[in-house]
Design a protein around this motif. Structure first.
Motif, PDB file in Angstrom:
ATOM      1  N   VAL A 120       0.865  -1.186   0.021  1.00 16.57           N
ATOM      2  CA  VAL A 120       0.111  -0.091  -0.163  1.00 16.57           C
ATOM      3  C   VAL A 120       0.801   1.308  -0.006  1.00 16.57           C
ATOM      4  N   THR A 121       0.434   2.265  -0.461  1.00 17.04           N
ATOM      5  CA  THR A 121       1.135   3.595  -0.587  1.00 17.04           C
ATOM      6  C   THR A 121       0.724   4.310   1.085  1.00 17.04           C
ATOM      7  N   ALA A 122       1.923   4.616   1.404  1.00 12.64           N
ATOM      8  CA  ALA A 122       1.685   5.462   2.774  1.00 12.64           C
ATOM      9  C   ALA A 122       2.668   6.657   3.002  1.00 12.64           C
ATOM     10  N   ALA A 123       2.466   7.322   3.845  1.00 14.88           N
ATOM     11  CA  ALA A 123       3.484   8.631   4.162  1.00 14.88           C
ATOM     12  C   ALA A 123       4.164   8.003   5.425  1.00 14.88           C
ATOM     13  N   VAL A 124       5.532   7.996   5.267  1.00 16.04           N
ATOM     14  CA  VAL A 124       6.516   7.408   6.195  1.00 16.04           C
ATOM     15  C   VAL A 124       7.194   8.463   6.841  1.00 16.04           C
ATOM     16  N   LEU A 125       7.284   8.538   7.969  1.00 14.20           N
ATOM     17  CA  LEU A 125       8.048   9.549   8.635  1.00 14.20           C
ATOM     18  C   LEU A 125       9.391   8.944   9.088  1.00 14.20           C
ATOM     19  N   TYR A 126      10.605   9.055   8.552  1.00 10.73           N
ATOM     20  CA  TYR A 126      11.790   8.434   8.999  1.00 10.73           C
ATOM     21  C   TYR A 126      12.492   9.152  10.244  1.00 10.73           C
ATOM     22  N   ASP A 127      12.434  10.398  10.280  1.00 11.43           N
ATOM     23  CA  ASP A 127      13.218  11.056  11.368  1.00 11.43           C
ATOM     24  C   ASP A 127      12.516  12.593  11.487  1.00 11.43           C
ATOM     25  N   ALA A 171       8.206   6.066  18.312  1.00 11.24           N
ATOM     26  CA  ALA A 171       9.229   5.265  17.394  1.00 11.24           C
ATOM     27  C   ALA A 171       9.229   5.596  16.072  1.00 11.24           C
ATOM     28  N   LEU A 172      10.253   5.578  15.458  1.00  6.43           N
ATOM     29  CA  LEU A 172      10.544   5.863  13.951  1.00  6.43           C
ATOM     30  C   LEU A 172      11.106   4.751  13.232  1.00  6.43           C
ATOM     31  N   PRO A 173      10.916   4.428  11.948  1.00  9.25           N
ATOM     32  CA  PRO A 173       9.852   5.141  11.318  1.00  9.25           C
ATOM     33  C   PRO A 173       8.438   4.861  11.938  1.00  9.25           C
ATOM     34  N   ALA A 174       7.849   5.753  11.266  1.00  7.64           N
ATOM     35  CA  ALA A 174       6.181   5.682  11.651  1.00  7.64           C
ATOM     36  C   ALA A 174       5.203   5.895  10.513  1.00  7.64           C
ATOM     37  N   VAL A 175       3.843   5.630  10.467  1.00  7.64           N
ATOM     38  CA  VAL A 175       2.985   6.169   9.736  1.00  7.64           C
ATOM     39  C   VAL A 175       2.002   6.766  10.637  1.00  7.64           C
ATOM     40  N   ASP A 224      10.048  -2.338  10.911  1.00  5.69           N
ATOM     41  CA  ASP A 224       8.723  -2.008  11.298  1.00  5.69           C
ATOM     42  C   ASP A 224       8.452  -0.721  11.409  1.00  5.69           C
ATOM     43  N   CYS A 225       7.171  -0.518  11.263  1.00  4.64           N
ATOM     44  CA  CYS A 225       6.784   1.018  11.197  1.00  4.64           C
ATOM     45  C   CYS A 225       5.867   1.216  12.674  1.00  4.64           C
TER      46      CYS A 225
END
Ligand code: NAD
Ligand code: ZN
Ligand code: ZN
Length: 366
Positions: A3-10, A54-58, A129-130
């Motif tokens: 699926v397409t998601a917006a991921v926050l890595y930092d 916790a990151l990465p996170a959706v 894991d996100c």
């Protein structure tokens, strides 16, 4: 599934809109096709490092969608149902749940960023894991959520309206009605008139407050606030907001709601109260921020300071009630939605809330 998601890595980095792997729902979980996701400041706090996850996170916790599939044992929803997503799905058996405060569920807090079995259903293509914000994670086309987080939605409201009931409407209206229990004739000040504060204003109007003062630093937000019940407006950059509210309310407000999220505005809320008044802290101030409140002000004025989470609402009972008020025209939710974006535009959506945006932006899924 992919699926397409917006991921926050930092922190302090833009979202990466990319393909992630979403596991099927486990026992007691539901696969949701997301219909809309609101652009709330709470996600921005995580992005700026003002709150931690916790990151990465959706991220994304203000959402609504359609049930696509259900895991084993799910009995309260079925494929095709339209639901509002609660960002505090509750366990039903912890101390908070048992004492009638499901919006403060201890088990939800203990497993923050994960589902109730303390694992994630979301993984990056690289296998990391996100975290799932609020067990919702609706900045994605699909989400796996606990069954308890699915609140049946009326057919007459569209997904942007339902998404807003999932956070800002319930939080703001609930702060006025369920936490403060504003009474007819009370005077109210609301500091910060964005998605949440506008709903405090309309909650206060619904409760019958007569003097309702909107306080913000943007004239555009103040002009918009008049549509949601503000009888007076004060620009805190241009004038002394405490003195103005005291003058407008004949010595101080019965209730002052802090709906921006800072120590400075928390102090302001306490200072603009009348004797016996209550400051209700709705905003999420950055971790470590403090408010320089003189205790003697509380003593001599018998003032109260309280916090409110999720409008102190019982999400599964109160969100349908609030949706009913929206259907009956007692609350305006359609009018709050001022900007619509595709998920790919999420970074622009968050840039807009820091600039001139008023009302609420919503990410709408095809
Ligand atoms: N308690 C809860 O359960 C809960 C739920 C949702 C959001 N929140 C929090 O509520 C706060 C507001 O969220 P939102 O989505 O409405 O934000 P928003 O960005 O939509 O609105 C914030 C408003 O505050 C105004 N503002 C900025 N600085 C100010 C100042 N110094 N004085 C007065 N106004 C000022 C902005 O101009 C804007 O209009 C955030 O901290 C958010 O995390 C809490
Ligand atoms: Zn929110
Ligand atoms: Zn619980």
């Amino acid at each position: 599934m992919r699926v397409t998601a917006a991921v926050l890595y930092d922190v302090n980095k833009p979202y990466s809109v990319e393909t992630v792997e979403l596991d099927p729902p486990k026992r007691g979980e539901v696969l949701i096709r997301v219909g809309a996701a609101g652009v709330c400041r709470s996600d921005l706090h995580f992005q700026k490092g003002e709150a931690t996850i916790a990151l990465p996170a959706v991220l994304g916790h203000e959402g609504a969608g359609t049930v696509q599939a259900v895991g084993e044992g799910v009995s309260m929803v079925k494929p095709g149902d339209r639901v509002i997503l609660s960002f505090v799905p509750n366990c039903g058996h912890c101390h908070s749940c048992e004492s009638g405060r499901p919006h403060l569920c201890d088990e939800h807090a203990r497993t923050t960023g994960k589902l109730f079995d303390n694992t994630s259903r979301l993984h990056t293509q690289a296998g990391q894991d996100c975290a799932h914000m609020g067990k919702v994670a609706c900045f994605a086309e699909y989400a796996v959520v606990p069954e308890m987080g699915c609140v049946p939605a009326p057919a007459s409201l569209d997904f942007p309206a339902l998404a807003l009931i999932g956070c800002s409407v319930t939080t703001g209206v609930g702060a006025a009605l369920f936490n403060a229990r504003v009474q007819p004739g009370d005077s109210v000040a609301v500091i910060g008139c964005g998605g949440v504060g506008l709903n405090v204003l309309q909650g206060a109007r619904l409760a019958g407050a007569t003097t309702i003062v909107a306080v913000d630093v943007k004239d555009t937000a103040l002009a918009f606030a008049k549509k949601f019940g503000a009888t007076h407006t004060v620009n805190a950059r241009a004038e002394n907001a405490v003195a103005r509210v005291q003058a407008l309310t004949g010595g101080g407000a019965h209730f002052a709601f802090e709906a921006y999220g800072s120590g400075a505005t928390t102090k302001m809320a306490v200072d603009m109260l009348r004797k016996r008044g209550t400051a209700v802290i709705v905003g999420i101030a950055p971790v470590g921020d403090t408010a320089a409140i003189e205790p003697v002000v509380l003593t001599r004025g018998e003032k109260t300071i309280t916090g409110t989470y999720y409008g102190s609402a019982h999400p599964r009972q109160d969100m349908p009630r609030i949706a009913d008020w929206v259907e009956r025209g007692r609350l305006d939710v359609a009018g709050l939605v001022t900007r619509r974006y595709a998920l790919a535009e999420i970074n622009r959506a968050y840039a807009d809330i820091e600039t001139d945006g008023v009302g609420r932006g919503v990410i709408v899924f095809a």
